[in-house]
Write a protein that holds these residues in place. Sequence first.
Motif, short mmCIF file in Angstrom:
data_model
loop_
_atom_site.label_atom_id
_atom_site.label_comp_id
_atom_site.label_asym_id
_atom_site.label_seq_id
_atom_site.Cartn_x
_atom_site.Cartn_y
_atom_site.Cartn_z
N ARG A 28 0.85 -1.18 0.00
CA ARG A 28 0.00 0.00 0.00
C ARG A 28 0.89 1.24 0.00
N GLU A 29 1.05 1.80 -1.16
CA GLU A 29 1.82 3.03 -1.31
C GLU A 29 3.18 2.93 -0.62
N GLY A 30 3.83 1.78 -0.81
CA GLY A 30 5.17 1.59 -0.25
C GLY A 30 5.20 0.93 1.11
N ASP A 31 4.06 0.86 1.80
CA ASP A 31 3.98 0.09 3.05
C ASP A 31 3.71 -1.36 2.66
N ARG A 32 4.69 -2.24 2.93
CA ARG A 32 4.63 -3.61 2.44
C ARG A 32 4.44 -4.56 3.60
N MET A 33 3.29 -5.26 3.58
CA MET A 33 2.86 -6.11 4.68
C MET A 33 2.62 -7.52 4.19
N LEU A 34 3.08 -8.49 4.98
CA LEU A 34 2.94 -9.90 4.63
C LEU A 34 1.91 -10.54 5.56
N PHE A 35 0.94 -11.22 4.97
CA PHE A 35 -0.09 -11.91 5.74
C PHE A 35 0.16 -13.41 5.62
N ASP A 36 0.61 -13.99 6.73
CA ASP A 36 1.04 -15.39 6.83
C ASP A 36 2.31 -15.65 6.01
N ALA A 37 2.99 -16.72 6.38
CA ALA A 37 4.27 -17.04 5.74
C ALA A 37 4.43 -18.56 5.73
N GLY A 38 3.73 -19.21 4.80
CA GLY A 38 3.87 -20.65 4.65
C GLY A 38 5.26 -21.03 4.20
N GLU A 39 5.55 -22.32 4.26
CA GLU A 39 6.86 -22.83 3.89
C GLU A 39 7.26 -22.35 2.49
N GLY A 40 8.49 -21.85 2.36
CA GLY A 40 8.99 -21.42 1.07
C GLY A 40 8.56 -20.03 0.64
N THR A 41 8.04 -19.24 1.57
CA THR A 41 7.58 -17.90 1.20
C THR A 41 8.70 -17.06 0.61
N GLN A 42 9.92 -17.16 1.18
CA GLN A 42 11.00 -16.33 0.65
C GLN A 42 11.31 -16.69 -0.80
N ARG A 43 11.18 -17.96 -1.15
CA ARG A 43 11.41 -18.35 -2.54
C ARG A 43 10.31 -17.81 -3.45
N GLN A 44 9.08 -17.81 -2.96
CA GLN A 44 7.98 -17.24 -3.74
C GLN A 44 8.21 -15.74 -3.98
N MET A 45 8.76 -15.06 -2.99
CA MET A 45 9.04 -13.63 -3.15
C MET A 45 10.11 -13.41 -4.22
N MET A 46 11.09 -14.28 -4.27
CA MET A 46 12.10 -14.19 -5.32
C MET A 46 11.50 -14.56 -6.67
N ARG A 47 10.73 -15.62 -6.68
CA ARG A 47 10.16 -16.11 -7.93
C ARG A 47 9.27 -15.08 -8.60
N PHE A 48 8.51 -14.33 -7.80
CA PHE A 48 7.55 -13.39 -8.37
C PHE A 48 8.01 -11.94 -8.27
N GLY A 49 9.26 -11.73 -7.88
CA GLY A 49 9.87 -10.41 -7.96
C GLY A 49 9.31 -9.36 -7.06
N THR A 50 8.84 -9.75 -5.86
CA THR A 50 8.28 -8.74 -4.96
C THR A 50 9.35 -8.02 -4.16
N GLY A 51 10.56 -8.60 -4.07
CA GLY A 51 11.56 -8.05 -3.18
C GLY A 51 11.26 -8.42 -1.74
N PHE A 52 12.20 -8.09 -0.88
CA PHE A 52 12.10 -8.50 0.53
C PHE A 52 11.81 -7.33 1.48
N THR A 53 11.50 -6.18 0.94
CA THR A 53 11.29 -5.01 1.79
C THR A 53 9.89 -5.07 2.39
N ILE A 54 9.79 -5.68 3.56
CA ILE A 54 8.51 -5.76 4.27
C ILE A 54 8.71 -5.18 5.67
N SER A 55 7.66 -4.57 6.19
CA SER A 55 7.75 -3.95 7.51
C SER A 55 7.07 -4.77 8.59
N GLU A 56 5.96 -5.45 8.23
CA GLU A 56 5.22 -6.25 9.21
C GLU A 56 4.80 -7.58 8.61
#
Length: 308
Positions: A28-56
């Motif tokens: 939301r306008e640069g505020d990046r929030m993750l809702f739940d984190a199932g197994e392999g979430t970091q790989r999904q973030m790499m796979r889909f190019g979201t980056g790792f900049t999350i605050s909550e």
Amino acid sequence: MSMRVTFLGTGGAVPTTERNPSSVLVNREGDRMLFDAGEGTQRQMMRFGTGFTISEIFVSHLHGDHVLGLPGLVQTLDFNDREEALTVYTPAGTEDDIDALIHAAGNRPSFPVHVYGVGPDEAAVRRDDYEVRTFRTDHNTNSLGYALIEDERKGRFNREKAEELGVPVGPKFSKLHEGNAVELEDGTVVEPEQVVGDSRPGRRFVYTGDTRPSSTVAEIAEDADLLIHDATFAEDRAERAADTAHSTARQAGEIASRANAERLALTHISSRYAGDVSAHLEEAREAFDGETFVPDDGERLDVPFPDE
């Protein structure tokens, strides 16, 4: 002001080659929030190019398919030289379990990780123009859902009307839009309501996590722009859904209809349905007239304002 949702994991407890366990990223306008984190979430973030900049991170409950991605994600953030603190919200009473999970296998991140327990009907996060609010869900463990609720926005400024009233172009326009009266050179006072329309609603994003159909969800999701609802099973497994504290797609559609939601995303799809979600879509659409879809992993959705 943008709001983009990326579905990182849309599967149920057993992952498939097409669907990872639960995780949704909201930007939301640069505020990046993750809702739940199932197994392999970091790989999904790499796979889909979201980056790792999350605050909550907002944890709905402590079943593995919603939290087992936490230690790997935190370690990956550490390997990427993160320095900013990370805040994790989790149902009250589960803080120690989440903290232990994050630090599993001796993991000691070099950046601060703060874990806070929250109960139902609390503002977990409050910012200038929105909040992330908790609500009770009906699962077979200590569980919560989360709603990102924006404040009402200012009404539209009627420049043409302001000029007709003699307001000069410049700072007085801003003062009127901020709700302050202005005085013209001839002594005339122009009130904000003369040139500013009614306030406009903000957006409402609702994430249920795992839940049986619940009146609480229908209430918090009233007029939601996007409702992401548990739809683990189709009606052929309705009894199984009740026994395991999940919802069917039809039940998710009924909740969306009661809430008068704009869009319904059906997630947490059981592996038994493999790549065929046609029954989910058909059954939910019989109950709900709004836009209904089963997102694929990696699907992105922009959420517009209600009046756009």
